[in-house]
Design a protein around this motif. Structure first.
Motif, PDB file in Angstrom:
ATOM      1  N   GLN A  75       0.828  -1.203   0.000  1.00 39.20           N
ATOM      2  CA  GLN A  75       0.000   0.000   0.000  1.00 39.20           C
ATOM      3  C   GLN A  75       0.863   1.253   0.000  1.00 39.20           C
ATOM      4  OE1 GLN A  75      -2.518  -0.638   3.382  1.00 39.20           O
ATOM      5  NE2 GLN A  75      -4.059  -1.737   2.201  1.00 39.20           N
ATOM      6  N   ARG A  76       1.925   1.223   0.767  1.00 37.11           N
ATOM      7  CA  ARG A  76       2.843   2.368   0.824  1.00 37.11           C
ATOM      8  C   ARG A  76       3.499   2.591  -0.540  1.00 37.11           C
ATOM      9  NH1 ARG A  76       5.233   6.316   4.426  1.00 37.11           N
ATOM     10  NH2 ARG A  76       7.150   6.859   3.360  1.00 37.11           N
ATOM     11  N   LYS A  79       0.987   4.024  -2.949  1.00 34.84           N
ATOM     12  CA  LYS A  79       0.741   5.431  -2.637  1.00 34.84           C
ATOM     13  C   LYS A  79       1.870   6.301  -3.183  1.00 34.84           C
ATOM     14  CE  LYS A  79       0.032   8.437   1.356  1.00 34.84           C
ATOM     15  NZ  LYS A  79      -0.029   8.478   2.820  1.00 34.84           N
ATOM     16  N   THR A  82       1.832   6.478  -6.967  1.00 32.06           N
ATOM     17  CA  THR A  82       0.802   7.397  -7.438  1.00 32.06           C
ATOM     18  C   THR A  82       1.307   8.833  -7.376  1.00 32.06           C
ATOM     19  OG1 THR A  82      -0.933   5.894  -6.691  1.00 32.06           O
ATOM     20  CG2 THR A  82      -1.566   8.177  -7.082  1.00 32.06           C
ATOM     21  N   LYS A  83       1.966   9.180  -6.286  1.00 33.16           N
ATOM     22  CA  LYS A  83       2.528  10.533  -6.162  1.00 33.16           C
ATOM     23  C   LYS A  83       3.553  10.791  -7.256  1.00 33.16           C
ATOM     24  CE  LYS A  83       2.178  10.986  -1.130  1.00 33.16           C
ATOM     25  NZ  LYS A  83       2.969  11.091   0.106  1.00 33.16           N
TER      26      LYS A  83
END
Length: 106
Positions: A75-76, A79, A82-83
């Motif tokens: 998940q990290r 995330k 995505t950034k």
């Protein structure tokens, strides 16, 4: 035994996050969600291949991938990816803008 588990976890994380897929689309046309789905597809193919060879090992891989530590790490990574993808899109837009205004003179 512990070293082999660590190696398997590292391999799963590596395969599920870093291998890009070669496509005929331009880098400008790729969708961000499409890029994030590629590692999941690779992990799925890897799991299916291992399952054909050894169901015990594939069950171990499945249990490992579903552990809270690996889920949190994935998940990290998603995330952060995505950034980075958003920042890359902004950079591409700036480069296109400079190209059209300064180089081509539009």
């Amino acid at each position: 035994m512990l070293q082999s588990r660590a190696l398997v976890i590292a391999l799963i994380l590596l395969l599920s996050t870093t291998l890009p897929e070669v496509q005929s689309k331009s880098i400008f046309e790729k969708d961000r969600r499409e890029l994030l789905a590629i590692p999941e597809t690779i992990a799925s193919y890897f799991y299916e291949a291992v399952n054909k060879v050894s169901p015990k090992v594939s069950q171990f891989l499945l249990d490992t991938v579903q552990s809270p530590t690996v889920i949190a790490a994935r998940q990290r990574i998603a995330k952060e990816a995505t950034k980075i993808s958003i920042m890359f899109e902004q950079l591409i837009e700036k480069i296109k803008n400079v190209w059209y205004t300064r180089v081509l003179g539009y």
